[in-house]
Write an enzyme that holds these catalytic residues in place. Structure first.
Site, PDB file in Angstrom:
ATOM      1  N   LYS A 232       0.875  -1.170   0.000  1.00  0.00           N
ATOM      2  CA  LYS A 232       0.000   0.000   0.000  1.00  0.00           C
ATOM      3  C   LYS A 232       0.914   1.222   0.000  1.00  0.00           C
ATOM      4  O   LYS A 232       1.624   1.484   0.975  1.00  0.00           O
ATOM      5  CB  LYS A 232      -0.907   0.012   1.219  1.00  0.00           C
ATOM      6  CG  LYS A 232      -1.835   1.220   1.245  1.00  0.00           C
ATOM      7  CD  LYS A 232      -2.541   1.357   2.582  1.00  0.00           C
ATOM      8  CE  LYS A 232      -3.243   2.708   2.638  1.00  0.00           C
ATOM      9  NZ  LYS A 232      -3.791   2.989   3.992  1.00  0.00           N
TER      10      LYS A 232
ATOM     11  N   GLY B 143     -11.051   8.242   5.668  1.00  0.00           N
ATOM     12  CA  GLY B 143     -12.160   9.153   5.866  1.00  0.00           C
ATOM     13  C   GLY B 143     -13.489   8.521   6.218  1.00  0.00           C
ATOM     14  O   GLY B 143     -14.427   9.213   6.618  1.00  0.00           O
TER      15      GLY B 143
END
Length: 271
Positions: free
Chosen positions: A106, A195
């Site tokens: 990632k 988020g």
């Protein structure tokens, strides 16, 4: 995720791995290792993200952490959290490949420390190098369509746009941009990363046609992380099922759900 829920999922493939859960989960911020373990198990996730920089593999605490992660028997997605340049991220990725014996990475290259927004230039540069080195790059990016195109151009098979800044819990700040990315790359694997604060946010993202959700803060910082992990597992599945079922189109006018044509009307006889 229960066995019943898993059997309903047809399964999907990402990075050469076959999965049933569409939820990825992080391993940071939990109040204790026991809570982390219980929450990750409750989520039904099959992929867990870990940061090589956060835990030293040669330290006692770090060794205990890695042993716990390995005992979970999940796919590990190492990340380059905390990196601020392409060179730094590439070095951490190379170390992670050796430590975890995986070509998954990632990619995070932070450009602004205030809102943790990724640096688009350094991210694209790092992705270009890592793809050439044989990594399956999961790039963390904003919801910028141009940056998404640049990442695809350098060979990324997966994109991970944010819903909103890391840890903000604001949900999807700009569904229009996220929808534009989905429409521009209908066959690209797209994961919402960062988020997401509530299960309803996850449902919204999945209903846009995204392939998965990566969560950490929303679970780890909940009053009851284990229960929240279960809630998100249900939300991710519900959102995906809703997307695949095909939602009705919105209308500007009302339409009765019970038709009146051909319906008998009974009138009281009046004398």
């Amino acid at each position: 995720m229960t066995q019943t829920m898993q059997t309903k999922e047809k399964g999907w493939e990402i990075g050469g791995k076959r999965l049933t859960s569409r939820m990825f989960i992080g391993s940071a911020l939990y109040p204790s290792p026991a809570v982390m373990e219980a929450s990750i198990k409750a989520s039904g996730a099959q992929v867990v993200t870990v940061s090589l920089r956060r835990q030293g593999v040669n330290r006692e605490a770090g060794s205990s952490f890695w042993e716990l992660i390995r005992a979970l028997g999940m796919e590990v997605l190492p990340n380059t959290a905390g990196c601020h340049s392409a060179k730094e991220a590439i070095t951490v990725a190379q170390m992670a490949r050796e430590v975890f014996s995986t070509h998954w990475i990632k990619l995070e290259v932070i450009g602004d420390q205030y809102n943790l927004q990724p640096d688009p230039y350094e991210t694209v540069e790092a992705a270009k190098v890592l793809v050439k080195e044989g990594f399956e790059v999961f790039p963390y990016t904003t919801d910028d369509l141009v940056v998404a195109k640049k990442l695809v151009d350098v060979g990324c098979n997966i994109l991970m746009p944010w819903g909103s800044p890391i840890g903000s819990g604001k949900g999807l700040m700009n569904p229009y941009n996220l929808r534009a990315i989905r429409e521009a790359f209908p066959n690209m694997l797209l994961i919402i990363d960062a988020g997401i604060g509530k299960p309803s946010h996850a449902i919204e993202a999945m209903e846009l046609g995204y392939d998965g959700i990566l969560l950490n803060s929303a679970v780890a910082l909940a009053q009851d992380p284990e229960a929240m992990a279960k809630a998100f597992a249900l939300a991710v599945e519900a959102g995906r099922m809703g997307y695949e079922a095909g939602a009705m189109q919105e209308r500007e006018f009302a339409l009765p759900s019970t038709p009146t044509v051909g319906t008998p009307f009974w009138h009281q006889n009046q004398s």
